[in-house]
Write a protein that holds these residues in place. Structure first.
Motif, short mmCIF file in Angstrom:
data_model
loop_
_atom_site.label_atom_id
_atom_site.label_comp_id
_atom_site.label_asym_id
_atom_site.label_seq_id
_atom_site.Cartn_x
_atom_site.Cartn_y
_atom_site.Cartn_z
N THR A 122 -0.69 60.05 31.31
CA THR A 122 -1.13 58.20 31.44
C THR A 122 -0.89 58.28 33.40
OG1 THR A 122 0.01 57.40 30.37
CG2 THR A 122 -0.45 55.77 32.27
N LYS A 123 -0.20 58.48 34.08
CA LYS A 123 0.68 58.97 35.32
C LYS A 123 -0.19 59.43 36.17
CE LYS A 123 5.65 58.12 35.69
NZ LYS A 123 7.13 57.73 35.36
N LEU A 124 -1.03 60.56 35.87
CA LEU A 124 -1.47 61.44 36.10
C LEU A 124 -3.35 61.22 36.11
CD1 LEU A 124 -2.21 64.60 37.25
CD2 LEU A 124 -2.21 65.39 35.27
N TYR A 125 -3.50 60.61 34.84
CA TYR A 125 -5.16 59.55 35.10
C TYR A 125 -5.09 58.72 36.04
CZ TYR A 125 -9.08 57.96 33.10
OH TYR A 125 -10.61 58.08 32.67
N GLU A 126 -4.14 57.59 36.50
CA GLU A 126 -3.76 56.74 36.74
C GLU A 126 -4.07 57.56 38.79
OE1 GLU A 126 -0.85 54.50 36.04
OE2 GLU A 126 -1.18 53.34 34.74
N SER A 127 -3.06 58.73 38.53
CA SER A 127 -2.96 59.04 40.23
C SER A 127 -4.00 59.48 40.45
CB SER A 127 -2.12 60.31 40.09
OG SER A 127 -0.90 59.81 40.39
N ALA A 128 -5.70 59.92 39.53
CA ALA A 128 -6.38 60.43 40.06
C ALA A 128 -8.21 59.66 40.02
CB ALA A 128 -7.58 61.68 38.45
N ARG A 129 -6.90 58.15 39.41
CA ARG A 129 -8.16 56.99 39.19
C ARG A 129 -7.98 56.39 40.99
NH1 ARG A 129 -8.35 53.14 34.54
NH2 ARG A 129 -6.22 53.13 35.07
N LEU A 130 -6.53 56.64 41.52
CA LEU A 130 -5.91 56.28 42.50
C LEU A 130 -6.55 56.29 44.04
CD1 LEU A 130 -5.07 54.43 44.81
CD2 LEU A 130 -2.59 55.54 44.27
N TYR A 131 -6.85 57.92 43.99
CA TYR A 131 -7.08 59.09 44.61
C TYR A 131 -9.08 58.88 44.46
CZ TYR A 131 -2.75 61.15 45.07
OH TYR A 131 -2.05 61.59 45.52
N LYS A 134 -9.69 55.91 46.56
CA LYS A 134 -9.80 55.83 47.62
C LYS A 134 -10.86 56.96 48.51
CE LYS A 134 -5.02 55.91 48.17
NZ LYS A 134 -3.64 56.38 48.64
#
Length: 289
Positions: A122-131, A134
């Motif tokens: 989840t955290k990794l996926y959300e970070s990837a979506r955020l990047y 951006k």
């Protein structure tokens, strides 16, 4: 060197994520403690000997959706032999979670068994979506950027609707005479009224320093587009004309008849034609292709 049975047992017992094994009929023959403990939060039914679809009948709908998605991936894997990881979405008490699953098969004696591993990402996926968000967003205005437009064209080469190309006239003079901070403020203000005058689902992007694209999917009425453009023009004049009387904007509009890239090109041509006519003082041109 052959691994000892104790080492093999330790691997299964200490595996950090979810681990399950299904037979050729898709029945669970093994589920590790991590996966089993997760299932026990939703059902007391013993999963061993049952298929994903069978188990989905006795669990809440969100868990059933997860099990059926995993089962579908097993069918796809057996048919096509794909080994690429797949991210599945689960919506539970803690909100939206993401699990990456990988499948592989193993021939044991006369049977084929499907191994499935799963890890919460989840955290990794959300970070990837955020990047990714951006990377597809203009850092100054918050609009979509040119990369987002390129991605949209690649993913949707065939499109239905209307494209509007916009260019700010004499924006360089605003920058030169008032400084880049003022120029940035002007760009932000224009971006805000641009978004305000179009639908939430419309694609609005800054694709250059003073160049913008609006894509209205499934809109075929040029009358509606003209109404929005007229409102945009009124707000533009109210916000900028007194401080920057030389500052203006040009636009061109084209209906999408199939090829999105071609429609963008047509809208650009109409916009630049309108801009040139305004420079020559010929009069306002209705910027519709």
């Amino acid at each position: 060197m052959e691994l000892s049975k104790q080492l093999q047992r330790n691997f299964f017992e200490s595996f950090p994520g979810f681990l399950s094994i299904r037979d050729s009929q898709h029945r669970f023959v093994y589920i590790n403690d991590n996966f089993l403990d997760w299932l026990k939060e939703f059902t007391d039914v013993d999963p061993i000997g049952k298929t994903g679809p069978e188990l989905s009948q006795v669990v809440p709908s969100n868990v059933a959706s997860m099990l059926l998605s995993c089962h579908d991936e097993s069918l796809r894997f057996l048919k096509f032999g794909e080994l690429a990881p797949k991210v599945l979405t689960f919506t539970g008490r803690e909100g939206e979670q993401f699990f990456e699953i990988i499948k592989f098969k193993q021939q044991v004696d006369d049977g084929v068994y499907i191994f499935t591993t799963g890890f919460e990402v989840t955290k990794l996926y959300e970070s990837a979506r955020l990047y990714k968000h951006k990377s597809l967003t203009c850092g100054l205005t918050g609009l979509k950027n040119k990369r987002a437009l390129v991605e949209l064209i690649e993913e949707n080469p065939e499109f239905s609707g209307i494209v509007i190309a916009i260019d700010l006239d004499c924006f360089k003079r605003v920058n030169d005479e008032n400084g880049h901070l003022t120029g940035d403020s002007v760009l932000n203000t224009f971006s805000q009224i641009l978004v305000k005058n179009f639908r939430e689902e419309d694609f609005v992007a800054r694709v250059g320093g003073d160049e913008f694209i609006v894509i209205c999917e499934n809109v075929f009425s040029t009358t509606k587009v003209m109404h929005r453009i007229e409102k945009l023009g009124i707000e533009f004049n109210q916000l900028f004309c007194s401080d920057y009387p030389y500052f203006n904007w040009s636009w061109g509009c084209a209906q999408i008849t199939g090829c999105l890239n071609e429609a963008i090109d047509n809208a650009d041509k109409v916009m630049y034609s309108s801009k040139q006519r305004a420079k020559r003082g010929v009069g306002e041109l209705c910027g519709i292709a």
